[in-house]
Design an enzyme around this catalytic site. Sequence first.
Site, PDB file in Angstrom:
ATOM      1  N   GLY A   1       0.834  -1.184   0.000  1.00  0.00           N
ATOM      2  CA  GLY A   1       0.000   0.000   0.000  1.00  0.00           C
ATOM      3  C   GLY A   1       0.874   1.241   0.000  1.00  0.00           C
ATOM      4  O   GLY A   1       1.981   1.228  -0.557  1.00  0.00           O
ATOM      5  N   CYS A   2       0.415   2.294   0.600  1.00  0.00           N
ATOM      6  CA  CYS A   2       1.145   3.563   0.635  1.00  0.00           C
ATOM      7  C   CYS A   2       2.596   3.374   1.057  1.00  0.00           C
ATOM      8  O   CYS A   2       2.874   2.901   2.154  1.00  0.00           O
ATOM      9  CB  CYS A   2       0.456   4.535   1.596  1.00  0.00           C
ATOM     10  SG  CYS A   2       1.357   6.074   1.844  1.00  0.00           S
TER      11      CYS A   2
END
Length: 204
Positions: free
Chosen positions: A37-38
């Site tokens: 993810g991020c």
Amino acid sequence: MKRFTLFAAMMSFAAMVLAAPPQAVPAGQKVAIFAGGCFWCMEPPFDKLPGVTATISGYTGGRTANPTYEQVSSGSTGHAEAVQVIYDPKKVTYEKLLEVFWVNIDPTVKDRQFCDGGNQYRTGIFYTDEAQRAAAVASKAALEKSKPFKEPIVTPIEMASAFYPAEDYHQDYYMKNPVRYKFYRNGCGRDARLSQLWGDKAGH
């Protein structure tokens, strides 16, 4: 013939890595690549580990050379936000990196992490050699047996391709912009979901 094909594929991989924007790796150190993810949120847990000398946010797994953040964010490049971890294998093992990786992601969802949706936010382990592949497969298998949640693990294990470092403002974002980083992380529900999944083992 199959052995030759595998060797050729590995050589091709090596050529792609060298063709990507250069990132100096000190002699005696190795590279690991993870998507969770991020990428802002994936640097801190690895930076804390003794033996990790650098983390680089970037893009990998896609088809566009030298992508920009805007391109990757659109979901059109096939790239995932990822972190390249430079580590000293004499001080920290790849197996330990895998342990840290798992408890810092939600491995039960595809093309999403917490509040961020799209294939650019998918999870993934990108191995650079056979030893890493074997370790990743074993780690995932062991986790399937011991996981504290019911959902299946859908995080893929893939051969690494070219890794493109992200723009400078993304590097060490959590240190450069601590208030904005904490606001984003809390607002995205990352820590709450990690605690729900992993309990006391959750990476925060």
